[in-house]
Design a protein around this motif. Structure first.
Motif, PDB file in Angstrom:
ATOM      1  N   ASP A 173       0.856  -1.200   0.000  1.00 50.46           N
ATOM      2  CA  ASP A 173       0.000   0.000   0.000  1.00 50.46           C
ATOM      3  C   ASP A 173       0.889   1.246   0.000  1.00 50.46           C
ATOM      4  N   PRO A 174       1.369   1.647  -1.184  1.00 48.73           N
ATOM      5  CA  PRO A 174       2.372   2.730  -1.240  1.00 48.73           C
ATOM      6  C   PRO A 174       1.859   4.082  -0.748  1.00 48.73           C
ATOM      7  N   TRP A 175       0.527   4.278  -0.701  1.00 44.16           N
ATOM      8  CA  TRP A 175       0.008   5.563  -0.238  1.00 44.16           C
ATOM      9  C   TRP A 175      -0.571   5.474   1.171  1.00 44.16           C
ATOM     10  N   GLY A 176      -0.369   4.330   1.829  1.00 43.72           N
ATOM     11  CA  GLY A 176      -0.845   4.178   3.201  1.00 43.72           C
ATOM     12  C   GLY A 176       0.053   4.899   4.185  1.00 43.72           C
ATOM     13  N   PRO A 177      -0.275   4.827   5.475  1.00 38.93           N
ATOM     14  CA  PRO A 177       0.547   5.513   6.497  1.00 38.93           C
ATOM     15  C   PRO A 177       1.944   4.914   6.592  1.00 38.93           C
ATOM     16  N   LEU A 178       2.926   5.776   6.756  1.00 41.66           N
ATOM     17  CA  LEU A 178       4.317   5.346   6.844  1.00 41.66           C
ATOM     18  C   LEU A 178       4.713   5.203   8.307  1.00 41.66           C
ATOM     19  N   ALA A 179       5.487   4.183   8.596  1.00 37.36           N
ATOM     20  CA  ALA A 179       5.962   3.947   9.961  1.00 37.36           C
ATOM     21  C   ALA A 179       7.382   4.457  10.107  1.00 37.36           C
ATOM     22  N   THR A 180       7.658   5.110  11.229  1.00 35.57           N
ATOM     23  CA  THR A 180       9.002   5.616  11.510  1.00 35.57           C
ATOM     24  C   THR A 180       9.482   5.012  12.823  1.00 35.57           C
ATOM     25  N   ASN A 181      10.655   4.388  12.781  1.00 36.24           N
ATOM     26  CA  ASN A 181      11.167   3.765  14.001  1.00 36.24           C
ATOM     27  C   ASN A 181      11.977   4.770  14.828  1.00 36.24           C
ATOM     28  N   ALA A 182      12.557   4.307  15.915  1.00 34.14           N
ATOM     29  CA  ALA A 182      13.275   5.201  16.828  1.00 34.14           C
ATOM     30  C   ALA A 182      14.490   5.847  16.179  1.00 34.14           C
ATOM     31  N   SER A 183      15.042   5.202  15.159  1.00 34.18           N
ATOM     32  CA  SER A 183      16.207   5.749  14.458  1.00 34.18           C
ATOM     33  C   SER A 183      15.824   6.747  13.375  1.00 34.18           C
TER      34      SER A 183
END
Length: 479
Positions: free
Chosen positions: A246-256
């Motif tokens: 799902d390229p336009w779905g929400p993006l996840a960002t990790n602690a780094s």
């Protein structure tokens, strides 16, 4: 007066010798001949001495030393490819601990060939091809390019790119490639094909190969395949994800600060549109441009959201060459401007790689000569979890000796900290950064480095030489 004195001294020495001639004119003639002969010997000796000094200077140049070492110690003349583990300095030693054809047929110990000495034939050869183009060394290109192209044609599966080829039989290769191999292969062959060094027939060959690669990548970039550059057996492998569900779905960002979407991160998401762009550029087939445009903006969205703070030089190098190819091929001004902005951001993020290189050098006390040895005696790591088997193939990674791996990373990082920023078309490196690179290279004793990580400082040096000519305005290998 000095010449007359030299002649008179010579006459006296002749008169006191067994070759004394009674007539004075004969003595003078003999002396003139001997004087001329001595003068010629002196001039020749002086010239030879100066030549030795020049040769010594060349031998002391760390980058020329690294260039020769790569061809003499790491390249196999049987395949034209570079291999990873140099155990000692004896001729042909680079092949000593490579897997056997039987081991490769079983994909032992790991289907990627990691840490067997033949995992990165394409990945190591491509930066050297780029350096050879900058050096305008057509002979070196003929020693390198055919072997790399053979990695793209050795398989019966069109578009599958073997990581390397076993010198023992000239055909054995592991079944699990990687998006890293594909990225540098496509970028380098695209650049080489558009250079003056590439004969027309070979350019046509490269265009067909890149189109096959694009078809192979497109076939795998589907949900049922996990958006994967499939293994040679048609099943998904590891380190081959090229897209997301799902390229336009929400993006996840990790602690780094890394942005990811499923099994793919921001530094990997530009690979698939880059492959399509190269296929379009080399073949003129509009279908590849259409496929590129279907995903280009989604890839950029993910890249632009990433902070780029935790990536190492090797990851940023992969990201940067993808962006550079897309930027050069793009005709839409707005998208082209977004690519250029990303190129600048990646260039800035890569500078800290020099800090890592210097830290590793200090940690190793300057010793970058630890050999790797035979992988068969090393500990193993199950990279897929469970029993270390994925889709019927083993994934048990041999763990390289720590000193060898750190030395490899040290020379690689110092080069990438220069290559990545100079791949941006308008990025200017600070003189202090270049000075740090040169100082570290001068201390690193490339003559005893036991890994082909030397390709990175070699390419970095050639890029800095070109930027010096143009006042630190970077150029591409094709130029």
């Amino acid at each position: 007066m000095g010449r007359v004195k030299e002649r008179d001294d010579l006459i006296r020495s002749v008169r006191g010798s067994t070759c004394f001639i009674d007539r004075a004119d004969n003595v003078v003639n003999v002396c003139e001949v001997k004087y001329a002969r001595m003068k010629r010997i002196f001039v020749f000796s002086a010239a030879a001495f100066l030549g030795l000094l020049v040769m010594a200077g060349a031998a002391d140049d760390p980058f020329e030393c690294a260039w020769r070492r790569l061809f003499e110690k790491f390249r196999s003349p049987k395949t034209g490819l570079l291999y990873e583990h140099l155990p000692d300095e004896t001729p042909g030693a680079i092949e000593r601990f490579l897997p056997t054809p039987e081991e490769v047929a079983r994909n032992e110990p790991i289907a990627t060939g990691w840490n067997t000495g033949m995992e990165d034939g394409v990945l190591n050869g491509c930066p050297l091809v780029l350096a050879a183009m900058l050096r305008k060394d057509a002979k070196a290109l003929e020693l390198l390019v055919p072997g790399i192209l053979r990695c793209a044609t050795i398989s019966p599966v069109p578009g599958f790119l073997a990581r390397s080829i076993l010198p023992a039989d000239g055909k054995s290769h592991y079944a699990n490639s990687s998006r890293d191999q594909y990225t540098l292969f496509v970028y380098t062959m695209w650049r080489y094909a558009n250079s003056a060094f590439c004969p027309p027939a070979r350019r046509d060959e490269i265009a067909k190969i890149v189109a096959d690669v694009a078809s192979f990548a497109h076939a795998g970039a589907r949900p049922e395949h996990g958006f994967n550059l499939l293994r040679e057996d048609g099943k998904p492998g590891i380190v081959c994800t090229t897209w997301m569900p799902d390229p336009w779905g929400p993006l996840a960002t990790n602690a780094s600060g890394r942005v990811s979407r499923g099994a793919i991160s921001a530094h990997e998401v530009g690979r698939l549109p880059m492959i399509y762009a190269a296929a379009h550029a080399l073949t003129g087939d509009a279908a590849w441009r259409a496929r590129e445009l279907e995903i280009a903006d989604a890839a950029l969205r993910m890249e632009e959201a990433d902070e780029l703070g935790s990536y190492h030089g090797f990851e940023l190098f992969q990201m940067q060459v993808s962006q550079r190819l897309l930027w050069e091929c793009e005709t839409n001004p707005a998208r082209r401007a977004r690519y250029l902005k990303m190129l600048r951001r990646v260039a800035q993020a890569s500078l800290k790689g020099m800090d890592r290189a210097e830290k590793l050098y200090a940690e190793l006390n300057g010793r970058l000569s630890a050999p790797a040895g035979d992988w068969r005696g090393w500990d193993r790591e199950l990279v897929t979890g469970g029993d270390g088997v994925l889709n019927g193939m083993p994934y048990r990674k041999p763990i390289r000796p720590d000193e060898y791996q750190k030395a490899y990373d040290c020379v690689r990082e110092m080069g990438e900290a220069v290559i990545v920023p100079l791949t941006c078309p308008d990025f200017r490196l600070a003189e202090d950064h270049l000075a740090r690179f040169r100082r570290l290279a001068a201390k690193a004793d490339f003559a005893h480095v036991m890994s082909p990580g030397l390709v990175y400082p070699v390419l970095a040096h050639e890029m800095t030489r070109q930027t010096a000519i143009r006042g630190n305005v970077p150029i591409t290998a094709a130029e």
